[in-house]
Design a protein around this motif. Structure first.
Motif, PDB file in Angstrom:
ATOM      1  N   THR A 191       0.844  -1.202   0.000  1.00 20.83           N
ATOM      2  CA  THR A 191       0.000   0.000   0.000  1.00 20.83           C
ATOM      3  C   THR A 191       0.875   1.247   0.000  1.00 20.83           C
ATOM      4  O   THR A 191       1.879   1.320   0.711  1.00 20.83           O
ATOM      5  CB  THR A 191      -0.914   0.027   1.245  1.00 20.83           C
ATOM      6  OG1 THR A 191      -1.725  -1.139   1.242  1.00 20.83           O
ATOM      7  CG2 THR A 191      -1.821   1.253   1.224  1.00 20.83           C
ATOM      8  N   SER A 192       0.464   2.240  -0.797  1.00 20.82           N
ATOM      9  CA  SER A 192       1.186   3.518  -0.839  1.00 20.82           C
ATOM     10  C   SER A 192       0.182   4.663  -0.833  1.00 20.82           C
ATOM     11  O   SER A 192      -0.967   4.504  -1.258  1.00 20.82           O
ATOM     12  CB  SER A 192       2.075   3.611  -2.086  1.00 20.82           C
ATOM     13  OG  SER A 192       1.274   3.599  -3.257  1.00 20.82           O
ATOM     14  N   LEU A 193       0.633   5.797  -0.326  1.00 20.28           N
ATOM     15  CA  LEU A 193      -0.214   6.998  -0.254  1.00 20.28           C
ATOM     16  C   LEU A 193       0.454   8.126  -1.031  1.00 20.28           C
ATOM     17  O   LEU A 193       1.644   8.387  -0.854  1.00 20.28           O
ATOM     18  CB  LEU A 193      -0.433   7.424   1.202  1.00 20.28           C
ATOM     19  CG  LEU A 193      -1.108   8.785   1.422  1.00 20.28           C
ATOM     20  CD1 LEU A 193      -2.532   8.767   0.886  1.00 20.28           C
ATOM     21  CD2 LEU A 193      -1.099   9.175   2.898  1.00 20.28           C
ATOM     22  N   GLU A 194      -0.315   8.787  -1.869  1.00 17.18           N
ATOM     23  CA  GLU A 194       0.176   9.938  -2.630  1.00 17.18           C
ATOM     24  C   GLU A 194      -0.773  11.102  -2.419  1.00 17.18           C
ATOM     25  O   GLU A 194      -1.994  10.957  -2.548  1.00 17.18           O
ATOM     26  CB  GLU A 194       0.252   9.601  -4.120  1.00 17.18           C
ATOM     27  CG  GLU A 194       0.722  10.774  -4.977  1.00 17.18           C
ATOM     28  CD  GLU A 194       0.658  10.479  -6.465  1.00 17.18           C
ATOM     29  OE1 GLU A 194       1.207  11.282  -7.241  1.00 17.18           O
ATOM     30  OE2 GLU A 194       0.040   9.462  -6.844  1.00 17.18           O
ATOM     31  N   ARG A 195      -0.228  12.257  -2.111  1.00 19.09           N
ATOM     32  CA  ARG A 195      -1.030  13.485  -1.988  1.00 19.09           C
ATOM     33  C   ARG A 195      -0.749  14.354  -3.209  1.00 19.09           C
ATOM     34  O   ARG A 195       0.378  14.819  -3.413  1.00 19.09           O
ATOM     35  CB  ARG A 195      -0.707  14.231  -0.702  1.00 19.09           C
ATOM     36  CG  ARG A 195      -1.367  15.591  -0.596  1.00 19.09           C
ATOM     37  CD  ARG A 195      -1.472  16.063   0.842  1.00 19.09           C
ATOM     38  NE  ARG A 195      -2.467  15.290   1.576  1.00 19.09           N
ATOM     39  CZ  ARG A 195      -2.809  15.529   2.844  1.00 19.09           C
ATOM     40  NH1 ARG A 195      -2.216  16.508   3.517  1.00 19.09           N
ATOM     41  NH2 ARG A 195      -3.722  14.786   3.439  1.00 19.09           N
ATOM     42  N   ASP A 247      -5.885  12.884  -1.895  1.00 16.09           N
ATOM     43  CA  ASP A 247      -5.099  11.762  -1.395  1.00 16.09           C
ATOM     44  C   ASP A 247      -5.498  10.504  -2.156  1.00 16.09           C
ATOM     45  O   ASP A 247      -6.692  10.164  -2.221  1.00 16.09           O
ATOM     46  CB  ASP A 247      -5.349  11.545   0.100  1.00 16.09           C
ATOM     47  CG  ASP A 247      -4.771  12.661   0.952  1.00 16.09           C
ATOM     48  OD1 ASP A 247      -3.839  13.339   0.479  1.00 16.09           O
ATOM     49  OD2 ASP A 247      -5.262  12.857   2.078  1.00 16.09           O
ATOM     50  N   VAL A 249      -4.765   6.414  -2.418  1.00 13.62           N
ATOM     51  CA  VAL A 249      -4.191   5.220  -1.785  1.00 13.62           C
ATOM     52  C   VAL A 249      -4.154   4.110  -2.827  1.00 13.62           C
ATOM     53  O   VAL A 249      -5.188   3.769  -3.421  1.00 13.62           O
ATOM     54  CB  VAL A 249      -5.011   4.779  -0.563  1.00 13.62           C
ATOM     55  CG1 VAL A 249      -4.406   3.522   0.056  1.00 13.62           C
ATOM     56  CG2 VAL A 249      -5.075   5.899   0.469  1.00 13.62           C
ATOM     57  N   ARG A 250      -2.958   3.573  -3.074  1.00 14.35           N
ATOM     58  CA  ARG A 250      -2.801   2.513  -4.065  1.00 14.35           C
ATOM     59  C   ARG A 250      -2.425   1.198  -3.373  1.00 14.35           C
ATOM     60  O   ARG A 250      -1.643   1.181  -2.418  1.00 14.35           O
ATOM     61  CB  ARG A 250      -1.725   2.887  -5.084  1.00 14.35           C
ATOM     62  CG  ARG A 250      -2.136   3.988  -6.053  1.00 14.35           C
ATOM     63  CD  ARG A 250      -1.055   4.217  -7.111  1.00 14.35           C
ATOM     64  NE  ARG A 250      -1.515   5.108  -8.176  1.00 14.35           N
ATOM     65  CZ  ARG A 250      -1.438   6.430  -8.136  1.00 14.35           C
ATOM     66  NH1 ARG A 250      -0.890   7.011  -7.065  1.00 14.35           N
ATOM     67  NH2 ARG A 250      -1.880   7.164  -9.126  1.00 14.35           N
ATOM     68  N   ARG A 251      -2.965   0.120  -3.876  1.00 13.27           N
ATOM     69  CA  ARG A 251      -2.574  -1.223  -3.447  1.00 13.27           C
ATOM     70  C   ARG A 251      -2.073  -1.955  -4.685  1.00 13.27           C
ATOM     71  O   ARG A 251      -2.847  -2.189  -5.619  1.00 13.27           O
ATOM     72  CB  ARG A 251      -3.759  -1.942  -2.815  1.00 13.27           C
ATOM     73  CG  ARG A 251      -3.498  -3.385  -2.395  1.00 13.27           C
ATOM     74  CD  ARG A 251      -2.379  -3.483  -1.345  1.00 13.27           C
ATOM     75  NE  ARG A 251      -2.654  -2.781  -0.121  1.00 13.27           N
ATOM     76  CZ  ARG A 251      -3.208  -3.339   0.966  1.00 13.27           C
ATOM     77  NH1 ARG A 251      -3.567  -4.596   0.931  1.00 13.27           N
ATOM     78  NH2 ARG A 251      -3.381  -2.641   2.057  1.00 13.27           N
ATOM     79  N   GLN A 273     -14.892  11.358   0.377  1.00 15.76           N
ATOM     80  CA  GLN A 273     -14.055  10.176   0.393  1.00 15.76           C
ATOM     81  C   GLN A 273     -14.722   9.085  -0.438  1.00 15.76           C
ATOM     82  O   GLN A 273     -15.945   9.029  -0.533  1.00 15.76           O
ATOM     83  CB  GLN A 273     -13.854   9.665   1.822  1.00 15.76           C
ATOM     84  CG  GLN A 273     -13.197  10.682   2.748  1.00 15.76           C
ATOM     85  CD  GLN A 273     -12.980  10.119   4.139  1.00 15.76           C
ATOM     86  OE1 GLN A 273     -12.116   9.285   4.355  1.00 15.76           O
ATOM     87  NE2 GLN A 273     -13.785  10.583   5.089  1.00 15.76           N
TER      88      GLN A 273
END
Length: 320
Positions: A191-195, A247, A249-251, A273
Motif C-alpha cells: 500500500t502507498s499513499l500519494e497526496r 489523497d 491510496v494505491r494497493r 471520500q
C-alpha cells in the motif's frame, strides 16, 4: 434597492454605515467576488462551503429551478465599500404571495452556510433582516438551519433579533443520517499513499476519485452529470488557488481509496471520500446537535436590551 443601517461604534469618532442588497448569483462581477474572498479571512465561522468558489459554482450548476439570491451587506464610508456579510438564500417560488426566505442548504455540502464578518456580526444580521422587511418580496420570516447552539453566529442572530424586538423561534434539528462505512476488506499487496497538489495532475486525481465513487451506483456523483460537473469545477477553482489536494491510496499500483481536501492548514476540510477504508476510524466525541432558528422579518419597533448568553437556546425561546 439597498437598505442603509448606521452603527455607532464605541471608541470611534465616526459611524459605520451598512447597506444591504439582494443579488442573483450570476450577476456578481469579479471585484465583488474578490471582496467576498477577502471577507472569508474575517469570517466569524470560516467554512470552505461559504467560499465564493464553492457557493457560486453550486448555484450555477445545481440550482435545480430554485429561486436563489445572495443577500450582500456592505460597509460604506471607506475609500471602497467593504463586504461585511453574504447570506445565500432560497426565496419563495411564488413571488406574489407572502413567504419565507431560507438560508440555502448547499448541494455537495449538506449544510447552510453564510459568511459574516466577525467584527460586525450582529449589525450585519440586523441590516439583512431590515432589508428583507423592506423588500418587495413580501417575506414574513427567515429560516436558518444548521446552527450550533453555542456558535458565534447563533448568538449574533439572537442579538440581532432581540435588539429589534423580532420574534425568534428555536427548535431542535433532526440529525443527518450517518454515512455508510466502507468495507474494511483489502486486497493483498503493498500500500502507498500519494497526496496530489499540483493543479495539472489534480485533474487526473479527481477522475480517479470519481471512478471509485461511481461504485456507489445511483447515489454516485457521476450518476448526475450536473453534480459531477460542479464537483470538477469546485476542485479546479480551489486547486488554482493552491487550496485543494487529493489523497490517493494505491494497493499494488491500483487506486483503492481517495479523499478530496479543500482549504489548507487549520481550515483543511475532507470534502469527499471514496473507495475502501484502510483502518477503523478512532472513536470521536459526538458532534453537538444542530438547531434551526426562525426569525420574523417584521420588527415590533420596540428594541429590547438582550443579555449576553452562551447559547441561542438561552438567549430566546419565543415562538413565532
Amino acid at each position: 434597492m439597498s437598505t442603509p443601517f448606521t452603527l455607532i461604534e464605541g471608541g470611534l469618532t465616526g459611524a459605520v454605515s451598512l447597506r444591504a442588497e439582494l443579488r442573483h448569483p450570476s450577476s456578481l462581477r469579479e471585484p465583488e467576488v474578490e471582496a467576498w474572498r477577502s471577507l472569508m479571512a474575517r469570517a466569524l465561522e470560516p467554512s470552505v462551503y461559504a467560499d465564493p468558489d464553492f457557493t457560486l459554482t453550486v448555484a450555477q450548476h445545481l440550482a435545480d429551478g430554485r429561486t436563489l439570491a445572495l443577500l450582500l451587506v456592505w460597509q460604506d464610508g471607506l475609500r471602497t465599500p467593504t463586504l461585511r456579510g453574504v447570506l445565500p438564500l432560497r426565496l419563495p417560488a411564488r413571488q406574489g404571495l407572502a413567504g419565507r426566505a431560507r438560508l440555502w442548504r448547499l448541494p455537495l455540502a449538506g449544510t447552510a452556510e453564510a459568511a459574516i464578518d466577525a467584527g460586525h456580526a450582529a449589525s450585519v444580521l440586523r441590516t439583512a433582516l431590515d432589508h428583507l422587511r423592506l423588500s418587495r418580496l413580501r417575506l414574513v420570516d427567515l429560516h436558518w438551519p444548521d446552527l450550533r447552539p453555542d456558535s458565534g453566529l447563533a448568538v449574533a442572530l439572537g442579538e440581532a433579533a432581540g435588539g429589534t424586538g423580532r420574534r425568534l423561534a428555536v427548535a431542535d434539528q433532526a440529525e443527518a443520517p450517518a454515512p455508510e462505512t466502507a468495507p474494511l476488506t483489502l486486497p493483498a499487496g503493498r500500500t502507498s499513499l500519494e497526496r496530489v497538489r499540483d493543479p495539472a495532475r489534480l485533474r487526473d486525481a479527481v477522475e480517479h476519485f470519481l471512478v471509485l465513487d461511481a461504485r456507489r451506483g445511483p447515489d454516485s456523483l457521476l450518476a448526475d452529470p450536473a453534480t459531477a460537473t460542479a464537483f470538477r469545477v469546485v476542485t479546479r477553482r480551489f486547486a488554482h488557488r493552491g487550496q485543494a489536494c487529493v489523497d490517493l491510496v494505491r494497493r499494488d499500483g491500483e487506486v483503492v481509496a481517495a479523499a478530496v481536501h479543500l482549504a489548507t492548514g487549520r481550515h483543511d476540510t475532507i470534502w469527499r471520500q471514496a473507495g475502501l477504508c484502510l483502518a477503523q476510524a478512532p472513536a470521536l466525541a459526538p458532534a453537538p446537535a444542530r438547531i434551526e432558528a426562525l426569525v420574523t422579518v417584521e420588527a415590533s419597533g420596540v428594541a429590547r436590551r438582550t443579555p449576553q448568553p452562551r447559547t441561542l437556546r438561552r438567549l430566546m425561546r419565543l415562538r413565532a
